[in-house]
Scaffold this motif. Structure first.
Motif, PDB file in Angstrom:
ATOM      1  N   THR A 104       0.817  -1.211   0.000  1.00 25.26           N
ATOM      2  CA  THR A 104       0.000   0.000   0.000  1.00 25.26           C
ATOM      3  C   THR A 104       0.854   1.266   0.000  1.00 25.26           C
ATOM      4  OG1 THR A 104      -0.219  -0.130   2.413  1.00 25.26           O
ATOM      5  CG2 THR A 104      -1.984  -1.108   1.092  1.00 25.26           C
ATOM      6  N   TYR A 108      -1.924   3.076  -3.658  1.00 21.85           N
ATOM      7  CA  TYR A 108      -2.294   2.277  -4.823  1.00 21.85           C
ATOM      8  C   TYR A 108      -1.356   1.091  -5.039  1.00 21.85           C
ATOM      9  CZ  TYR A 108      -5.481   6.057  -5.974  1.00 21.85           C
ATOM     10  OH  TYR A 108      -6.499   6.983  -5.929  1.00 21.85           O
ATOM     11  N   TRP A 303       0.685   5.321 -11.944  1.00 20.06           N
ATOM     12  CA  TRP A 303      -0.186   5.263 -10.770  1.00 20.06           C
ATOM     13  C   TRP A 303       0.312   4.233  -9.769  1.00 20.06           C
ATOM     14  CZ3 TRP A 303      -3.787   8.320  -8.909  1.00 20.06           C
ATOM     15  CH2 TRP A 303      -4.442   9.207  -9.751  1.00 20.06           C
ATOM     16  N   VAL A 304       0.920   3.178 -10.269  1.00 20.09           N
ATOM     17  CA  VAL A 304       1.429   2.116  -9.406  1.00 20.09           C
ATOM     18  C   VAL A 304       2.890   1.875  -9.752  1.00 20.09           C
ATOM     19  CG1 VAL A 304      -0.810   1.004  -9.142  1.00 20.09           C
ATOM     20  CG2 VAL A 304       0.692   0.296 -11.012  1.00 20.09           C
TER      21      VAL A 304
END
Length: 677
Positions: A104, A108, A303-304
């Motif tokens: 986490t 994300y 995003w990740v």
């Protein structure tokens, strides 16, 4: 569009006439389809089938002949499992059912595990500690127990060449302060990590050069997001840290992604300095050179952690994937000549590409096939399919294929979308009707619609809905300028593009302009709520954990996104008035259409109280509404029963509002102000 519409109408007309005449020139009686109201077509693509035996697939890793990938399993409460395969053996889980590889960091996550031979290192979701698991043994922790559960988190790890250490990103949550850095972890005995790099707000992609002590990494600071501006650094690893760190590329107006070293020690990366995310390499003189300059994207937004869209083959070439107009390509790039050879593959979506032998292994999907982990040879031929996202696919007679469309939007601009016609081999709509339209607004908003087969979309099209999945201004896949259209205009440009997509399709005679729905999750839910609050174009909407209060998102969210809205709206609190102006929660009395809201009660990104304020406003307005909340769910639903329940409830609600009876037997949803059945 017009040609497809005319052709489609002709096929429908001929089908009915042929049935009425009782035969064909060949003497065979044609198959007839039942004429049923749009929305009420029976379909084998049920809500339960969306999650039955279905898994999500991601993060492929390779070591020698052994392949690993990550599976998300809704049937196991959303557990994330590392699965492994090698030639001559069956794929199997790398650890037992009580373990889940999910980090986490940045909330994300991504980059939840790393491998070295047969050994797997992973972040365990419940406590976020790094564990080591060797074949035939139980996982054992390497990082210390944090002072509070999930207080210390780890992601994006890589194993050093000697296998004795892990380098990774660490995130510490300490009394309201979140600190990110890059650390070394003893990969054999564990213990307290050693800090290597600190000082920036965020870090990603620490990567050692093979046979060297050089390490490259990415960093960036507020208010930038990684697709706005990042910096590429490198340094020489020493026992007491990193010596001589140097910035090689990047800055506030250049986004760098995926630094990695070639086998001969040349650093490569992806940059959007020209307006497109293209591949670059060190040139030996302190500069860099573009390997294959194209108006195309060789990566997506970070995003990740752990994106992988290119890698090095043994002969020095690169296996790469790149996107043009939302569709993926896969092939081989010669960095010396710049020659880019596209493999002739049927896939429209490609991710997590890793070199494997003379070819590659990747997660791929097409317009008619859901994601699968496949192995390619050096010519782009599939030699093995290691895992499919589900064991069986529906008959293709129920599948609608995505078609890219362009349409005019506000300010004389052009916007993009994926268009899906209703498709069901057993049913067709009445001749004097047009189908209802569902406008899908993707999350992000820095993201994009995917042309890959998604049964959640086919759930609608196989029941007689038309669907348009809008890549509104701000979406990725169309270059930096298109991505930046949303800067300062969130809640305006995205809504304009969704409205104009619907208007375009209605003007073409493809959909019923009196039955227009809009739906979306998270940022897509924000667009949905804005469209229903500030416009009156839609007949009904569905918000999945949608942002209703932009101000709350700016003041009460996690570190990674805490300054995201600086670019989308403006710096807070200087732009406080604009935040209120663009927040549906403050104008809920203007809601213009029925709405169903879905919410996870443990959502920290968009807390439940935002949905509940909208519910109160709907009640006061006397509009039809329903509110479906799920215990134990966060920002995005992971449990099979909740995923199935939510889409069935949405269909039931549309039926009551738009005036059709679904063929499915659906348990009614607690709702108010609905018209009589």
């Amino acid at each position: 569009m017009s040609e497809r519409r005319a052709g489609g109408a002709g096929r429908r007309s001929l089908g009915r006439e042929g049935a009425a005449e009782g035969g064909t020139a060949s003497g065979r009686r044609p198959m007839t389809r039942r004429v049923l109201p749009y929305g009420s077509w029976p379909s084998p693509i049920t809500a339960a089938s969306l999650v039955q035996q279905a898994v999500s697939l991601g993060q492929v890793e390779v070591d020698g002949e052994r392949v690993y990938w990550l599976e998300g399993r809704p049937s196991e409460g959303g557990r994330q499992v590392v699965v492994t395969w090698a030639p001559g053996e069956e794929a199997h889980d790398a650890f037992g059912s009580e373990w889940s590889a999910r980090t986490t960091v940045h909330e994300y996550g991504g980059g939840a595990y790393a491998v070295a031979g047969d050994t797997v290192f992973f972040s365990h979701f419940p406590d976020q500690r790094i564990y080591r698991v060797d074949p035939g043994q139980a996982p054992r922790p390497l990082t210390p127990e944090p002072p509070e559960p999930m207080a210390y988190r780890y992601a994006d790890a890589r194993v050093t060449a000697d296998g004795r250490e892990l380098v990774c990103v660490r995130e510490r949550h300490m009394e309201g302060v979140v600190v990110n850095d890059i650390v070394l972890v003893d990969a054999v005995d564990g213990g307290e990590p050693t800090e290597l790099v600190s000082g920036a707000d965020f870090f990603a992609a620490p990567r050692f050069a093979a046979g060297s002590r050089r390490m490259a990494w990415l960093c960036w600071c507020h208010p930038h997001m990684p697709w706005d501006g990042t910096e590429l650094w490198d340094g020489e690893f020493a026992e007491d840290g990193l010596a001589g760190p140097e910035r090689l590329a990047g800055g506030p107006k250049e986004s760098i992604s995926q630094p990695r070293w070639s086998p001969d020690g040349v650093l490569h990366w992806i940059s959007d300095r020209t307006g497109w995310w293209n591949l670059y390499a060190e040139d030996g003189d302190g500069g860099s050179r573009a390997l294959a300059p194209l108006d195309a994207e060789f990566t997506g937004p970070d995003w990740v952690f752990g994106q992988s869209t290119y890698g090095f083959l043994a002969d020095g070439r690169l296996v790469v994937t790149w996107w043009q107009r939302a569709f993926a390509n896969l092939g081989v790039l010669d960095p010396a000549s710049g020659r880019l050879d596209r493999w002739d593959v049927p896939y429209t979506a490609v991710g997590s590409v890793r070199p494997y032998g003379e070819g590659a292994v990747a997660v791929v999907a097409s317009a008619t096939d859901e994601p699968a982990v496949v192995v390619f040879d050096g010519e782009g031929n599939v030699t093995d399919t290691l895992r499919r996202s589900r064991p069986a696919m529906p008959d293709r007679g129920y599948i609608s294929v995505a078609r890219p469309i362009e349409f005019s939007t506000a300010g004389g601009q052009t916007a993009h979308a994926l268009w899906y016609e209703p498709a069901n081999k057993d049913a067709e709509g009445p001749a004097d009707e047009r189908p209802p339209l569902i406008v899908m607004s993707h999350g992000g908003p820095t993201s994009s619609a995917s042309p890959a087969l998604n049964l959640a979309t086919q759930y609608w099209t196989s029941r007689g809905f038309a669907v348009v999945d809008v890549d509104y201004g701000g979406s990725t896949g169309y270059g930096r300028d298109y991505r930046q259209r949303l800067n300062g205009q969130w809640g305006i440009v995205d809504v304009d593009d969704c409205v104009n997509a619907a208007r375009h399709l209605a003007s073409e005679g493809l959909v019923d302009e009196s039955r227009l729905a809009i739906r979306g999750g998270s940022a897509g839910g924000y667009t949905t709520l804005c469209a229903l609050t500030f416009r009156d174009h839609f007949s009904v909407g569905a918000s999945y954990f949608g942002v209703a209060d932009a101000e709350a998102l700016a003041t009460d969210t996690h570190k990674f996104e805490s300054r995201y809205l600086d670019g989308l709206l403006g710096p807070y609190p200087d732009a406080k008035d604009l935040y209120r102006e663009r927040s549906p929660i403050h104008y809920a009395d203007r809601l213009s259409a029925p709405l169903i809201l879905f919410q996870g009660l443990e959502d920290r990104i968009v807390p439940p109280d935002q949905a509940e304020v909208m519910v109160d406003a709907l009640r006061l307005r006397g509009l039809p509404y329903a509110y479906v909340a799920f215990e134990g769910e966060q920002h995005g639903f992971r449990k099979a029963e909740n995923i199935a329940r939510s889409i069935e409830a949405e269909l039931w609600f549309y039926g009551r509002v738009l005036g059709f009876d679904p063929a499915d037997q659906i348990e009614p949803v607690p709702a108010e102000n609905l018209p009589d059945a």
